[in-house]
Write a protein that holds these residues in place. Structure first.
Motif, PDB file in Angstrom:
ATOM      1  N   UNK A  30       0.805  -1.220   0.000  1.00  0.00           N
ATOM      2  CA  UNK A  30       0.000   0.000   0.000  1.00  0.00           C
ATOM      3  C   UNK A  30       0.842   1.274   0.000  1.00  0.00           C
ATOM      4  N   UNK A  31       2.163   1.113   0.023  1.00  0.00           N
ATOM      5  CA  UNK A  31       3.050   2.283   0.026  1.00  0.00           C
ATOM      6  C   UNK A  31       3.028   2.957  -1.341  1.00  0.00           C
ATOM      7  N   UNK A  32       2.967   4.262  -1.334  1.00  0.00           N
ATOM      8  CA  UNK A  32       2.960   5.070  -2.549  1.00  0.00           C
ATOM      9  C   UNK A  32       4.407   5.463  -2.847  1.00  0.00           C
ATOM     10  N   UNK A  33       4.930   5.012  -3.978  1.00  0.00           N
ATOM     11  CA  UNK A  33       6.336   5.218  -4.332  1.00  0.00           C
ATOM     12  C   UNK A  33       6.452   5.698  -5.778  1.00  0.00           C
ATOM     13  N   UNK A  34       7.665   5.928  -6.202  1.00  0.00           N
ATOM     14  CA  UNK A  34       8.003   6.241  -7.600  1.00  0.00           C
ATOM     15  C   UNK A  34       7.108   7.313  -8.219  1.00  0.00           C
ATOM     16  N   UNK A  35       7.018   8.446  -7.558  1.00  0.00           N
ATOM     17  CA  UNK A  35       6.272   9.586  -8.073  1.00  0.00           C
ATOM     18  C   UNK A  35       4.918   9.767  -7.429  1.00  0.00           C
ATOM     19  N   UNK A  36       4.269   8.688  -7.019  1.00  0.00           N
ATOM     20  CA  UNK A  36       2.978   8.818  -6.343  1.00  0.00           C
ATOM     21  C   UNK A  36       3.172   9.536  -5.006  1.00  0.00           C
ATOM     22  N   UNK A  37       4.302   9.293  -4.349  1.00  0.00           N
ATOM     23  CA  UNK A  37       4.622   9.993  -3.106  1.00  0.00           C
ATOM     24  C   UNK A  37       4.843  11.483  -3.368  1.00  0.00           C
ATOM     25  N   UNK A  38       5.483  11.815  -4.478  1.00  0.00           N
ATOM     26  CA  UNK A  38       5.701  13.213  -4.856  1.00  0.00           C
ATOM     27  C   UNK A  38       4.363  13.910  -5.081  1.00  0.00           C
ATOM     28  N   UNK A  87      -5.553  23.238 -11.622  1.00  0.00           N
ATOM     29  CA  UNK A  87      -5.185  24.349 -12.477  1.00  0.00           C
ATOM     30  C   UNK A  87      -3.704  24.671 -12.550  1.00  0.00           C
ATOM     31  N   UNK A  88      -2.895  23.999 -11.760  1.00  0.00           N
ATOM     32  CA  UNK A  88      -1.449  24.223 -11.757  1.00  0.00           C
ATOM     33  C   UNK A  88      -0.765  23.114 -12.556  1.00  0.00           C
ATOM     34  N   UNK A  89       0.176  23.485 -13.405  1.00  0.00           N
ATOM     35  CA  UNK A  89       0.939  22.485 -14.138  1.00  0.00           C
ATOM     36  C   UNK A  89       1.918  21.816 -13.179  1.00  0.00           C
ATOM     37  N   UNK A  90       1.875  20.470 -13.115  1.00  0.00           N
ATOM     38  CA  UNK A  90       2.739  19.735 -12.193  1.00  0.00           C
ATOM     39  C   UNK A  90       3.641  18.726 -12.904  1.00  0.00           C
ATOM     40  N   UNK A  91       3.177  18.145 -14.002  1.00  0.00           N
ATOM     41  CA  UNK A  91       3.968  17.211 -14.815  1.00  0.00           C
ATOM     42  C   UNK A  91       4.677  16.142 -13.980  1.00  0.00           C
ATOM     43  N   UNK A  92       3.892  15.325 -13.311  1.00  0.00           N
ATOM     44  CA  UNK A  92       4.429  14.264 -12.451  1.00  0.00           C
ATOM     45  C   UNK A  92       4.178  12.903 -13.098  1.00  0.00           C
ATOM     46  N   UNK A  93       5.261  12.147 -13.293  1.00  0.00           N
ATOM     47  CA  UNK A  93       5.172  10.752 -13.714  1.00  0.00           C
ATOM     48  C   UNK A  93       5.192   9.888 -12.465  1.00  0.00           C
ATOM     49  N   UNK A  94       4.406   8.834 -12.480  1.00  0.00           N
ATOM     50  CA  UNK A  94       4.364   7.964 -11.302  1.00  0.00           C
ATOM     51  C   UNK A  94       4.026   6.539 -11.697  1.00  0.00           C
ATOM     52  N   UNK A  95       4.427   5.626 -10.834  1.00  0.00           N
ATOM     53  CA  UNK A  95       4.050   4.232 -10.976  1.00  0.00           C
ATOM     54  C   UNK A  95       2.996   3.937  -9.914  1.00  0.00           C
ATOM     55  N   UNK A  96       1.888   3.352 -10.337  1.00  0.00           N
ATOM     56  CA  UNK A  96       0.873   2.866  -9.412  1.00  0.00           C
ATOM     57  C   UNK A  96       0.887   1.351  -9.493  1.00  0.00           C
ATOM     58  N   UNK A  97       1.094   0.717  -8.365  1.00  0.00           N
ATOM     59  CA  UNK A  97       1.311  -0.726  -8.299  1.00  0.00           C
ATOM     60  C   UNK A  97       0.034  -1.516  -8.573  1.00  0.00           C
TER      61      UNK A  97
END
Length: 116
Positions: A30-38, A87-97
């Motif tokens: 259940x840990x959010x990692x690889x960009x999901x935490x960001x 409304x804010x540009x964030x451009x985050x890549x993430x892996x969801x397990x």
């Protein structure tokens, strides 16, 4: 649409998903990692928890995570891209397990999110 709570313990984010644990899942899954935490750090600000409304069907005011790559079943999950949030540009890549598949019964092409 369903509301999900995410909790930060130390520097680690976890989704609060007791039904996953009840069916034999492990807390580490259940840990959010690889960009999901960001992403969660950004959304939560200085808070150690945040509630997000999440669905695979678009709803009013939601931002969208776009699937960019579905992972091999041995890895599970998929890579998603969040271009904007509120409304804010964030451009985050993430892996969801693979827990994503538990939640949606598939790896959806789009996941819609909105801060609760």
């Amino acid at each position: 649409m369903k509301a999900y709570t995410f909790i930060k313990t130390g520097n680690e984010w976890y989704i609060d998903l007791p039904e996953y644990i009840a069916q034999g899942g492990h807390k580490g899954d259940l840990q959010m990692v690889e960009g999901a935490d960001t992403m969660l750090d950004l959304i939560a600000g200085n808070n150690n928890s945040v509630v997000l409304n999440i669905d695979a069907v678009q709803f009013e005011g939601a931002d969208v995570l776009l699937l960019t790559e579905k992972c091999d079943p041995t890895i599970g999950g998929g890579y998603y891209f969040l271009q904007t949030f509120e409304g804010q540009e964030v451009n985050i890549n993430m892996w969801l397990c693979g827990v994503t598949e538990f939640v949606f019964e598939e790896i959806p092409g789009r996941i819609f999110i909105k801060r609760n």
